[in-house]
Design a protein around this motif. Structure first.
Motif: not given
Length: 120
Positions: A53-64
């Motif tokens: 909700s604070g717009n912090i994001t995480n991504y898998a290495d395969s799509v970064k």
């Protein structure tokens, strides 16, 4: 309960782009995070991106560097912009929603999925 409805999948050539959308409804006060997972044939489901909700994001290495997750200001719709798509991105993509706590995301609600196929 939280209901999730995805849209935007389809067939795209390698190097192309697609944008997935997911609309949440119902008891959205129960969630403070949303994300996208994918499952290719014969492989385990993989969480590829999440946002809180604070717009912090995480991504898998395969799509970064290729995928971007975002959400609207009302925080009821989440998007996945997918660029530079590769054949190995082919999968059913599932929207999910749940709890974000101490930097980790725990999806508890799932959409029905939308097919993304990357092929010449």
């Amino acid at each position: 309960q939280v209901q999730l409805v995805e849209s935007g999948g389809g067939l795209v050539q390698p190097g192309g782009s697609l944008r997935l959308s997911c609309a949440a409804s119902g008891s959205i006060f129960r969630i403070n995070g949303m994300g996208w997972s994918r499952q290719a044939p014969g492989k385990q489901r993989e969480l590829v991106a999440s946002i809180n909700s604070g717009n912090i994001t995480n991504y898998a290495d395969s799509v970064k560097g290729r995928f971007t997750i975002s959400r609207d200001t009302a925080q009821v719709t989440v998007y996945l912009q997918m660029n530079s798509l590769k054949p190995e991105d082919t999968a059913v993509y599932y929207c999910n929603a749940g709890a974000w706590s101490r930097g980790s995301y725990y999806p508890g609600y799932w959409g029905q999925g939308t097919q993304v196929t990357v092929s010449p």
